[in-house]
Design a protein around this motif. Structure first.
Motif, short mmCIF file in Angstrom:
data_model
loop_
_atom_site.label_atom_id
_atom_site.label_comp_id
_atom_site.label_asym_id
_atom_site.label_seq_id
_atom_site.Cartn_x
_atom_site.Cartn_y
_atom_site.Cartn_z
N TRP A 87 0.87 -1.18 0.00
CA TRP A 87 0.00 0.00 0.00
C TRP A 87 0.90 1.23 0.00
O TRP A 87 1.50 1.57 1.01
CB TRP A 87 -0.92 -0.02 1.21
N PHE A 88 1.00 1.90 -1.12
CA PHE A 88 2.00 2.94 -1.32
C PHE A 88 1.90 4.03 -0.27
O PHE A 88 2.91 4.45 0.29
CB PHE A 88 1.87 3.55 -2.72
N ASN A 89 0.70 4.52 -0.02
CA ASN A 89 0.52 5.62 0.92
C ASN A 89 1.13 5.31 2.27
O ASN A 89 1.79 6.16 2.88
CB ASN A 89 -0.98 5.90 1.07
N SER A 90 0.95 4.10 2.73
CA SER A 90 1.48 3.68 4.03
C SER A 90 2.95 3.32 3.96
O SER A 90 3.75 3.74 4.80
CB SER A 90 0.68 2.48 4.54
N ALA A 91 3.32 2.54 2.94
CA ALA A 91 4.70 2.04 2.83
C ALA A 91 5.70 3.17 2.60
O ALA A 91 6.79 3.17 3.17
CB ALA A 91 4.79 1.01 1.71
N ILE A 92 5.33 4.14 1.78
CA ILE A 92 6.25 5.25 1.51
C ILE A 92 6.42 6.10 2.77
O ILE A 92 7.48 6.67 3.03
CB ILE A 92 5.74 6.12 0.34
N TYR A 93 5.38 6.14 3.59
CA TYR A 93 5.38 6.98 4.79
C TYR A 93 6.25 6.40 5.90
O TYR A 93 6.82 7.14 6.71
CB TYR A 93 3.94 7.15 5.26
N TYR A 94 6.34 5.09 5.96
CA TYR A 94 7.09 4.46 7.05
C TYR A 94 8.34 3.73 6.56
O TYR A 94 9.46 4.04 6.98
CB TYR A 94 6.19 3.52 7.85
N THR A 95 8.18 2.76 5.68
CA THR A 95 9.34 1.98 5.24
C THR A 95 10.36 2.85 4.53
O THR A 95 11.57 2.78 4.82
CB THR A 95 8.88 0.84 4.30
N THR A 96 9.91 3.69 3.62
CA THR A 96 10.84 4.54 2.87
C THR A 96 11.49 5.59 3.77
O THR A 96 12.68 5.89 3.63
CB THR A 96 10.12 5.21 1.69
N TYR A 97 10.74 6.13 4.72
CA TYR A 97 11.33 7.12 5.62
C TYR A 97 12.33 6.48 6.58
O TYR A 97 13.32 7.11 6.97
CB TYR A 97 10.24 7.89 6.36
N ASN A 98 12.09 5.23 6.96
CA ASN A 98 13.09 4.52 7.74
C ASN A 98 14.38 4.37 6.94
O ASN A 98 15.49 4.54 7.46
CB ASN A 98 12.57 3.13 8.12
N ALA A 99 14.24 4.03 5.67
CA ALA A 99 15.41 3.90 4.79
C ALA A 99 16.12 5.23 4.62
O ALA A 99 17.37 5.28 4.62
CB ALA A 99 14.97 3.35 3.44
N ALA A 100 15.35 6.31 4.50
CA ALA A 100 15.96 7.64 4.36
C ALA A 100 16.71 8.03 5.63
O ALA A 100 17.78 8.66 5.58
CB ALA A 100 14.89 8.68 4.04
N ALA A 101 16.17 7.65 6.80
CA ALA A 101 16.85 7.94 8.06
C ALA A 101 18.17 7.18 8.15
O ALA A 101 19.18 7.72 8.64
CB ALA A 101 15.95 7.57 9.24
N LEU A 102 18.20 5.94 7.68
CA LEU A 102 19.45 5.18 7.66
C LEU A 102 20.46 5.82 6.71
O LEU A 102 21.66 5.89 7.02
CB LEU A 102 19.18 3.74 7.23
N ALA A 103 19.98 6.28 5.55
CA ALA A 103 20.88 6.97 4.62
C ALA A 103 21.43 8.25 5.25
O ALA A 103 22.61 8.58 5.08
CB ALA A 103 20.13 7.29 3.32
N LEU A 104 20.59 8.97 5.99
CA LEU A 104 21.03 10.17 6.69
C LEU A 104 22.14 9.84 7.69
O LEU A 104 23.18 10.51 7.74
CB LEU A 104 19.84 10.81 7.40
N LEU A 105 21.92 8.80 8.49
CA LEU A 105 22.93 8.41 9.48
C LEU A 105 24.19 7.91 8.80
O LEU A 105 25.31 8.13 9.30
CB LEU A 105 22.37 7.33 10.40
N GLY A 106 24.05 7.26 7.64
CA GLY A 106 25.23 6.86 6.89
C GLY A 106 26.05 8.05 6.44
O GLY A 106 27.29 8.03 6.52
N CYS A 107 25.38 9.10 5.98
CA CYS A 107 26.08 10.33 5.59
C CYS A 107 26.81 10.95 6.78
O CYS A 107 27.96 11.39 6.67
CB CYS A 107 25.10 11.33 4.99
N VAL A 108 26.12 10.98 7.92
CA VAL A 108 26.73 11.58 9.11
C VAL A 108 27.94 10.77 9.57
O VAL A 108 28.98 11.34 9.94
CB VAL A 108 25.68 11.68 10.24
N LEU A 109 27.84 9.45 9.53
CA LEU A 109 28.99 8.62 9.91
C LEU A 109 30.16 8.83 8.96
O LEU A 109 31.32 8.82 9.37
CB LEU A 109 28.58 7.14 9.93
N ARG A 110 29.86 9.00 7.68
CA ARG A 110 30.94 9.26 6.71
C ARG A 110 31.60 10.60 7.01
O ARG A 110 32.82 10.74 6.91
CB ARG A 110 30.38 9.24 5.30
N ILE A 111 30.81 11.58 7.39
CA ILE A 111 31.37 12.88 7.76
C ILE A 111 32.28 12.76 8.98
O ILE A 111 33.33 13.39 9.06
CB ILE A 111 30.24 13.89 8.05
#
Length: 560
Positions: free
Chosen positions: A165-189
């Motif tokens: 269900w795109f509305n739900s999945a993009i809101y939670y699963t994708t944002y979780n993935a984006a948060a991990l990508a954010l933390l990955g960027c911070v760790l690289r910094i």
């Protein structure tokens, strides 16, 4: 080619590579999990909130054919929702551009988009943490990361809300993935091995922070807490990289403030949960209780097998990291902090709804739970290896050139032949232990799949069953039949049969038998009708029984 390089390449070919075996095992687990989910996505269809948020962009695109205007409409809707529904600005924009806006056929992309973001975000974060910071071999990184994603997907509390269900999945699963990508960027910094701060990564981290802050409150809150902890740690240690982390932390705080300050939040609270809000102390108490309850509930066999899979890898990687100066201090504090962080993920829903929330929120927490469990495993194992190294009196930091197979030394290709052999031999028991864990996991999944009820608890098994039985194709045919009826009819008011026998992983719901709800209303708006309601069509068995009953009555009447 130099003789040394030829010898090194020859050694690589002759010596079995344990890290490649671990990587292959993890990739095999992920592929086996993904294939049924991707295949059944071809039968996926939009529903409810997809229409609710996407109808305006859809109508503009339908009327004008202008994609740019559809994007502008989505932006306008995000602004409008900030005032009258909720403040999650970036999420509303994505919801307003859900795939079926561009045609129902495009909705087959919904699940693959969500799955791709989860895989990409997790792999990026884990690569930075394991390969760039801790010096892990790439095979080990891939093995553990892919196995973790497989477990996250396979055991999702509600796969329809977390994947399809795109509305739900993009809101939670994708944002979780984006948060991990954010933390990955911070760790690289923060990587102390870097002489210069990567400017592109600093910009990317800032953009990701603003994006995550405009999504669901659970992910945004946890990400903000982790960023704050990292920034405080950098400042206390006097690291100059703290300056480069401040833009992302600042935008996270500002973005959260903008989202939380939206007047629409109060409108939604009073509309949906007028009597459900909790006070601060009740929220904290119930969040703590729920954290421990779900720690126990989600520590299932497959999650424990993932931990077993990760432990030998973590011990090996921890040994390499310890040789480069990593000490992994205060493992007890890290473990307690991870539990506390998990507990805070419950506070937004208890504060607003007095509950843990629906399945889509639980998906988000389960994904977080798996990541935190692995972080604890690697931290504790790293601490053990650092302590063992100190006990043996092997203090100091080995140089990059002396570290066999280190990324700085060019991996195994840059190591001497004995070092290559030693590294590969050291990884053989790691590969053997991981292989045993995967074998046991395969037996567990197989035994669950053999049971009709237990198999439905595994998303990929349930999807595979629906594909093989033809259930998914039959559901798809029902959807297209309904849409054909709606689009071809000249009537303004329609009755359409409810769906029957819908696949478990695709079953989000159906329209109602009346117009007193937003689902039917948005569907009507989408297709330009005044009324569309559902009804229960007689099944084949019922129709046969009715016909038989009618014939019996007719025969009885004739005899009289």
């Amino acid at each position: 080619m130099s003789k040394a390089k030829v010898n090194a390449m020859g050694a690589m070919l002759r010596v079995p590579r344990g890290d490649l075996l671990v990587g292959a095992l993890g990739i095999a687990c992920l592929v086996a999990t993904l294939v049924p989910l991707v295949l059944i996505s071809a039968y996926n269809h939009s529903y409810a909130d997809d229409w609710h948020y996407g109808v305006w962009a859809h109508l503009v695109l339908q009327d004008t054919g202008n994609v740019f205007l559809a994007f502008v409409t989505a932006l306008e809707q995000a602004g409008k929702a900030w005032f009258d529904w909720q403040g999650t600005y970036s999420a509303i924009f994505l919801m307003a551009l859900e795939p079926s806006v561009f045609g129902e056929h495009a909705y087959v992309l919904a699940a693959p988009i969500v799955l791709a973001t989860l895989v990409a975000g997790t792999l990026f974060f884990s690569r930075v943490a394991l390969v760039e910071l801790m010096g892990a071999e790439r095979g080990l990184w891939l093995g553990v990361s892919c196995a973790a994603i497989a477990v996250q997907l396979l055991l999702q509390p509600s796969p329809v809300e977390g994947i399809f269900w795109f509305n739900s999945a993009i809101y939670y699963t994708t944002y979780n993935a984006a948060a991990l990508a954010l933390l990955g960027c911070v760790l690289r910094i923060c990587n102390p091995a870097r002489a210069r701060r990567p400017r592109g990564v600093v910009v990317a981290s800032a953009l990701l922070a603003a994006f995550v802050a405009g999504g669901n409150f659970v992910t945004a809150l946890v990400a903000a807490e982790v960023l704050a902890a990292i920034l405080v740690g950098l400042i206390l240690r006097g690291r100059r990289s703290a300056v480069a982390v401040m833009p992302s932390f600042g935008l996270m705080v500002v973005g959260l403030a903008v989202s939380l300050a939206a007047p629409g939040n109060e409108v939604r609270q009073q509309t949906q949960f007028p009597e459900d809000a909790m006070g601060a102390w009740d929220t904290i108490w119930h969040s703590a209780l729920s954290a421990f309850q779900y720690l126990q509930q989600w520590s299932s066999g497959l999650v424990l097998l993932l931990v077993v899979f990760a432990i030998p890898v973590a011990l090996h990687v921890g040994q390499r990291a310890a040789a480069h100066g990593w000490r992994f201090p205060l493992p007890g504090v890290v473990a307690v902090a991870s539990v506390a962080l998990f507990g805070t993920s419950f506070t937004p829903t208890f504060w607003a709804q007095s509950s843990v929330g629906p399945g889509r929120v639980q998906n988000c927490r389960f994904e977080m739970f798996v990541v935190l469990a692995l972080v604890d495993v690697f931290w504790v194992c790293g601490w053990l290896m650092a302590r063992e190294r100190a006990r043996r009196g092997e203090g100091g930091v080995v140089s990059a050139a002396a570290s066999e197979g280190s990324p700085q030394a060019g991996g195994l290709a840059g190591a001497s032949r004995p070092a290559v052999r030693d590294a590969s031999q050291a990884l053989r028991p790691v590969a053997a232990a991981c292989g045993l864990a995967v074998l046991v996991a395969a037996c567990v999944v197989g035994s669950m799949a053999a049971d009709q009820n237990l198999g439905e608890e595994l998303s990929s098994v349930s999807a595979a069953r629906s594909l093989v039985s033809g259930q998914a194709a039959a559901y798809d045919a029902q959807v297209w039949s309904r849409l054909e009826t709606i689009e071809s009819s000249t009537e303004s008011s329609l009755r359409v049969p409810f769906y029957t026998n819908v696949p478990h992983v695709l079953l989000m719901g159906d329209i109602r038998d009346n117009m007193d709800n937003y689902i039917n209303y948005r569907l009507c708006q989408w297709y330009g009708k005044e009324s569309i309601v559902g009804y229960h069509a007689p099944t084949t068995a019922a129709a046969t029984a009715a016909l038989t009953t009618g014939q019996s009555a007719e025969t009885s009447g004739s005899g009289a």
